[in-house]
Structures are given as C-alpha cells and as structure tokens.
Motif scaffolding. Structure first.
Motif: not given
Length: 171
Positions: A154, A156-158, A160-163
């Motif tokens: 989770e 890691e997913e967050r 990767r979502r952050v620009q």
C-alpha cells in the motif's frame, strides 16, 4: 549435504540464517519435497535438510516472521489439491498441516509450471535457496517470494500515485 562445495559440515539452519540476513525483496526460499531437482543456475543453491517437510517450513516461516527486513508471499502448486490419498498416502494430513502453518499468510495457488517459470526468471538476477526435505508427496513444495518487511504494498502504491513536484529540490 548441499550443492555448494565446502559447506558439507554446515547445517541447513545455519546456512539458511546466514542467507536470510543477506536476502531481501525478490529473493526466493523454497521448501521442497525430496524429488525436487537440483538446478544448474548458479544463482540457485540447493541444500538437503534431512528434515521433516512441515518442520523445515515452520522454522523458515518463523525466522522470516521474526525478521524486520523481509516478509513473504507464499506460492503453492494448485495441483496439490488434486493429489489423491490413494496415490500419495499422507497427502490429506499434509494439506491440513500446511493450511494451519500458512494461516494468515499472503498465499496464492498457481500451476506448478507457472511457479517454476517465475523461479527461473528470478534466478537469472536474484538468489534462490532451495531447502529439500525428506517428504515424498508430489506438488508439496512451498515457494516463498520475499518482499520488503518494512515497506507495504500500500505504501508503494501511494508513493507511485504521487506526482512529483516539478519545483522541488533534490534531497
């Protein structure tokens, strides 16, 4: 005792513990049945434990569970569900014991050939330890793909979502 010359006197537990400290995400540990082949890839080390399958598995899972740096994703051969007691005496008891040992673990079942293909690909880049037990039941090997113990899927997913902020400066 193992396929690594010069280590004949070293116990499987000692070798496993040494490697566990070095291993990280993307390394694999396999608790294999007695017919599992010794592979020729230099990244794959096979050690004959001389031990009971579920006892070896229990020790491996306990050590991984006590570590801070890794956790495990478990892969089982989907064929194990289809192995009949009359063809492999003891398989029913083994399945029950494995269900108890793996309770609460992130476990997936895949066809044996799919798991082997993943292992083969990983072995080209990452180290793999195969711990052979004395068990003589087909499709009973347990494949443990290590993951980072202090960083969740989770998180890691967050990440990767952050620009990235284009105005941010380097650390």
């Amino acid at each position: 005792m193992n396929t690594n010359p010069g280590r004949e006197s070293e116990s499987w537990e000692s070798r496993f513990n040494d490697l566990l400290r070095m291993y990280g995400h993307r390394n694999w540990i396999v608790v294999a049945d007695s017919a599992y082949p010794a592979q020729s890839n230099p990244g794959i080390e096979t050690v004959f434990t001389g031990g009971d399958h579920t006892e070896v598995l229990r020790k491996v899972l306990d050590a991984i569970g006590a570590s801070v740096h890794v956790r495990t994703n478990v892969y089982l051969d989907s064929e194990l569900k289809q192995v009949a007691e009359e063809d492999a005496p003891g398989v029913s008891a083994l399945r029950k014991e494995m269900i108890q040992l793996l309770a609460g673990k992130n476990t997936r079942e895949l066809a044996h050939e799919e798991i082997i293909a993943q292992l083969d690909r990983a072995g080209n880049v990452f180290r793999i330890l195969i711990l052979k037990s004395t068990l003589a039941i087909p499709y009973s090997s347990v494949f443990l793909k290590l993951d980072c113990g202090y960083w969740s899927d989770e998180a890691e997913e967050r990440l990767r979502r952050v620009q990235p902020d284009k105005t941010a400066t380097a650390l």
